[in-house]
Design a protein around this motif. Structure first.
Motif, mmCIF file in Angstrom:
data_model
loop_
_atom_site.group_PDB
_atom_site.id
_atom_site.type_symbol
_atom_site.label_atom_id
_atom_site.label_comp_id
_atom_site.label_asym_id
_atom_site.label_seq_id
_atom_site.Cartn_x
_atom_site.Cartn_y
_atom_site.Cartn_z
ATOM 1 N N PHE A 40 0.732 -1.058 0.060
ATOM 2 C CA PHE A 40 0.093 0.048 0.091
ATOM 3 C C PHE A 40 0.984 1.377 -0.105
ATOM 4 N N SER A 41 1.977 1.298 0.726
ATOM 5 C CA SER A 41 2.878 2.495 0.939
ATOM 6 C C SER A 41 3.531 2.406 -0.449
ATOM 7 N N GLU A 42 4.221 1.524 -0.828
ATOM 8 C CA GLU A 42 4.942 1.494 -2.250
ATOM 9 C C GLU A 42 3.865 2.107 -3.103
ATOM 10 N N TRP A 43 2.660 1.459 -3.315
ATOM 11 C CA TRP A 43 1.773 2.061 -4.403
ATOM 12 C C TRP A 43 1.401 3.406 -4.425
ATOM 13 N N ILE A 44 1.279 4.126 -2.950
ATOM 14 C CA ILE A 44 1.134 5.486 -3.004
ATOM 15 C C ILE A 44 2.357 6.189 -3.023
ATOM 16 N N TYR A 87 10.615 19.457 -5.069
ATOM 17 C CA TYR A 87 10.497 19.584 -3.307
ATOM 18 C C TYR A 87 9.472 18.979 -2.643
ATOM 19 N N SER A 88 8.225 19.578 -3.057
ATOM 20 C CA SER A 88 6.926 19.206 -2.390
ATOM 21 C C SER A 88 6.727 17.609 -2.328
ATOM 22 N N SER A 89 6.745 17.051 -3.371
ATOM 23 C CA SER A 89 6.705 15.725 -3.571
ATOM 24 C C SER A 89 7.731 14.733 -2.852
ATOM 25 N N GLN A 90 8.772 15.394 -2.593
ATOM 26 C CA GLN A 90 9.952 14.646 -1.930
ATOM 27 C C GLN A 90 9.517 14.651 -0.449
ATOM 28 N N LEU A 91 9.172 15.692 0.009
ATOM 29 C CA LEU A 91 8.981 15.950 1.291
ATOM 30 C C LEU A 91 7.576 15.569 1.717
ATOM 31 N N LEU A 92 6.502 15.411 0.927
ATOM 32 C CA LEU A 92 5.199 14.737 0.943
ATOM 33 C C LEU A 92 5.280 13.303 1.140
ATOM 34 N N GLY A 93 6.386 12.664 0.190
ATOM 35 C CA GLY A 93 6.719 11.353 0.224
ATOM 36 C C GLY A 93 7.141 10.829 1.558
ATOM 37 N N LEU A 107 -3.587 6.705 -5.209
ATOM 38 C CA LEU A 107 -4.668 7.573 -4.522
ATOM 39 C C LEU A 107 -4.088 9.059 -5.226
ATOM 40 N N GLY A 108 -3.520 9.272 -6.066
ATOM 41 C CA GLY A 108 -2.973 10.489 -6.599
ATOM 42 C C GLY A 108 -2.432 11.577 -5.602
ATOM 43 N N LEU A 109 -1.715 11.058 -4.842
ATOM 44 C CA LEU A 109 -0.790 12.013 -3.729
ATOM 45 C C LEU A 109 0.333 12.464 -4.318
ATOM 46 N N ILE A 110 1.104 11.585 -4.977
ATOM 47 C CA ILE A 110 2.387 11.883 -5.650
ATOM 48 C C ILE A 110 2.441 11.523 -6.820
ATOM 49 N N PRO A 111 2.933 12.363 -7.728
ATOM 50 C CA PRO A 111 2.930 12.011 -9.026
ATOM 51 C C PRO A 111 4.145 10.869 -9.304
#
Lengths: 393, 393, 393
Positions: free
Chosen positions: B145-149, B346-352, B155-159
């Motif tokens: 699940f984590s890997e998928w996100i 930056y934002s994707s990295q920190l969000l991830g 879930l469209g959270l991280i491109p």
């Protein structure tokens, strides 16, 4: 030399090293997946096999001393971590021949680390951890100097390709062994030489593990930078040479000692790998096995007869017997090229062997004195002096 | 929970699993030997190198507890045998993204098994064998699940491609460590936390063996699914980072403890491999070594200072110190991409990073409660409770 | 037989061997780097992986007997060093089918050495070192005879390709196990059979190390001479079969013994690798795992129930239980081809299995009598009789 002075030296050296390092980049790759990329990845696998030998192979082969297992393994870790980055750094900034950072350079760095670990085998149990690191920092430039003369035409003494030494019998093994013995002679005082180091109770199985890993991965060591089409015959030659020295070691261990000594098997069985180095890509299967048998016999003779005599009469110390495993079989390997191969340049081969020996001894004697600046002792070290004892926690 | 109830559960799960599995087939191969087949075989060798790390590497690194050697090695065997088939099965039937069964899927399954073994390091010595298997069965879907996100745009959270994490600093190491610590917090009662687990007499050499195997094969872990032409620079970066953390660990182990602790060398020396994961294919040689030095220093600080404080004050248990080896260095690796690389999102990295931490902690807390359904204890387990004692036969 | 007579025999045999060997040369290579060279180097890596299994894998798996660790490791070294050169030599001079010396021949020699090490497992602790070497010299021609009939259409009994046995369930595992048991029956007297050999204190971790190395590198054993494009599915099948037998071993070890026996995990966990041999390149993932589960269950049953009964009632000796690990799972693997595959030649498959069993038993009985010429004993040997005791130096 106190702790407070010792630690910053290492930190300082590391930092200096890193700052210089930061200017280096990788060689440009074409960007396309092609034939050469595949060959490079295959070369990486051989580099990885050599890393098994450096860390686990040498590490466990040397972890046989009573109360010294942790030091030997930790020293191996530190020496590899010092030698490879230092070699890569020096070459990539142009010291004795500039190169881009690629897998070939990594393998050359591993060869340097192998030679360093061989040298350390001669003084194992006589140095503290920080002295091992300093020995590494001193060794690498001297090794590069020798390699530059012997293989890259440095100083114009030996023409490029004049010395036949594909798998490093001379450049790596004999050089490392003689350097190590010279360091031992130079830094060890007479009082210390009288004290014998002892083997540990469960050590036989651990050192046989190290020996087996060296045996198994040795073909990749010799074939590391051999052209693709010569790899099959090279690796089969190395396996036959190792099989030959293993059988010869068994026969001569019984013959010379009446009983088998597990340490003979662990060490002299590898002499075939050392001796086949020079001719690994050119010998016939029968010649390879014969070189292995002779190397195993001589090496076992060295461990069973010469080492005991030298320790008693000359008070010369060589903890792991590297002169018997790497020194004599290495020179034998270099000389075997004169017999085995047809069109070898006799004078370059003999001159190369002589230069390797002289440079190793001179730089080893100098290095031993440098090591003495960083501490001297009259008794061998114990793990408990430098390591926290987890068993008593 | 009695033996008679425990065994059938496992048998039942295995059988159910196998029946479902039987519907899966291999992806069709072209039938001709071509360039891609060669690349696939090379990928298999990296998959094999990772298997050395999973079984022998993690197994022996964790086999350091007194009276617990057999359990740690057996648990490693069982966890790998549970995790990889389960991951392959779930993906191939279409759970969170369908895939054919090929070497890439095998490698992804090995990554999942690595993360599981990291998580288990936090609760080692507190579970019985069947609980390890159940932990594995619970962990894999959460990990997927984590890997998928994080990597597949779930879930469209991280491109897709937004998180830079080639070698898994975040997805594998930080996730596994935080999950494991959360399981420990969730399932361990206060009484048990007061009991310290002790190291075994010959353990240092065995755990240094495990550590060395991890060190040696780590480059293949990071380069497992990297494009062919980027493999040389990736593996050299990993080696430089590991060398950096090894040297830093030595310096800081002496600095913080006065003497060297072999366990520091065995563990913190690997922190460079953890931290270089995110940027292994893009960093410069100098940056790679610098990341390694910082990771080794922080990890040693964690083992020498933080772990002791946490155990005393918060009574938080983390048997193998995975938070110090995989947790903090993993997050450091993820953050290092922000500094080292030019055009990072930056934002994707920190969000991830944030998502990985949150998912790991939440699912770990849930898993700890699930484990408690299958048995709870107030003292650490001993091998003799579950294993026949061959030494007294 | 005295020492003075024993040593020269070995030396003589070695020398004779070498002289004959010297007439052999390597197959001509095209001289250009091409696609086939790359494939050959990849094949060498699998040959190297098999060498890890032969020396470190079998060696440490067998190093579990009290007072017998050094002998087992040394015997492994000597057997590998005898078997591989002898096989290469005999084939290259045209014994039962001529071949040039190349990587394929090296791999075939390694297969022969694997079968020999399996056979030796049945008589471990009952032979002196020189008897192991003689057993190797006798075994190789018999093994080649069986291989020639089963795989190369020798005597016209089985058509070429008639026996499905890619990974050697029958040709390597079942043959070696039955040969070894027949040697044990033939050479062991009743008095000796009553004496049980005991496990060593730290042996569990060492034999689990050997077992793990076998498990990890087993996929390369089965895929060694498989066509490039079939390698991915082959290695995944082997991994799934090993995972299946590992889980089954855990379940049945608890079920049959109440507690886990570490030796079960170390041995029976590998039964899946033995049994998947015949169908490793053709089975589906589900079938592969199912074969592994069944093999693990039967093997554990063999170790926990059959071995004990046989030792008590029939006084049959099989030191390492090779009949349970290699014998029965090997035959199971051969038979599984009848169920798993569609278009298999039933009569050839069954005839092949029968021939392998008969040849193994007959030649094993003969070999046992030959071994007796070189010394017989009424009690098991101890390391201290043949090895210098370094611990008391």
């Amino acid at each position: 030399m106190t702790l407070s002075r010792r630690v910053p030296i290492v930190v300082l050296l590391s930092c200096l090293f890193l700052c210089l390092f930061n200017s280096i980049t990788y060689g440009q790759t074409g960007g396309e997946v092609d034939f050469n990329s595949i060959v490079d990845v295959q070369k990486y696998y051989r580099a990885l096999h050599i890393m098994v030998m450096l860390l686990a192979g040498f590490g466990f082969l040397m972890a046989f001393l009573r109360g010294y297992g942790r030091s030997a393994l930790t020293a191996t870790f530190l020496l590899v971590s010092t030698a490879i980055p230092m070699y890569i750094f020096l070459k990539s900034v142009g010291f004795l021949g500039a190169r881009v950072v690629d897998i070939d350079l990594l393998i050359m760095g591993e060869f340097a680390a192998a030679s360093l670990l061989i040298a350390v085998g001669a003084v194992l149990g006589r140095l503290r951890m920080h002295q091992y690191i300093i020995l590494g920092l001193v060794f690498i430039p001297f090794y590069m100097f020798s390699e530059w003369i012997l293989l890259e035409g440095g100083l114009g003494l030996i023409p490029h390709g004049g010395l036949i030494d594909t798998g490093g019998s001379i450049v790596i093994h004999a050089f490392g062994a003689l350097f190590g013995v010279a360091v031992a002679v130079s830094m060890t005082n007479k009082k210390e030489m009288g004290i014998e180091l002892q083997a540990d109770a469960t050590s036989d199985r651990f050192s046989l593990l190290g020996s087996m890993l060296l045996w198994i991965f040795w073909p990749s060591f010799c074939a590391a930078i051999v052209p693709v089409e010569a790899i099959p015959s090279t690796v089969i030659n190395v396996i036959l040479a190792l099989a030959g020295s293993t059988l010869a070691t068994y026969v001569f261990s019984i013959f010379l000692r009446k009983k088998i000594l597990a340490a003979d098997i662990a060490n002299a069985a590898l002499a075939g790998g050392v001796a086949i180095g020079s001719t690994c890509d050119t010998a016939s299967p029968g010649a390879a096995m014969l070189i292995g048998v002779i190397a195993g016999a001589i090496s076992t003779f060295g461990f069973a007869i010469i080492q005991v005599k030298l320790q008693n009469k000359l008070k010369l110390i060589d903890t792991c017997g590297v002169s018997n495993l790497h020194g004599i079989p290495g020179i034998l390997g270099g000389l075997s090229a004169l017999v085995v191969l047809g069109n070898v340049d006799y004078s370059s081969q003999l001159l190369g062997i002589a230069i390797a020996c002289v440079v190793a001894i001179v730089t080893g004697l100098i290095s031993g004195k440098i090591i003495l600046f960083f501490g001297t002792r009259f008794v061998p070290y114990q793990d408990s002096e430098e390591f926290l004892d987890t068993e008593e926690d």
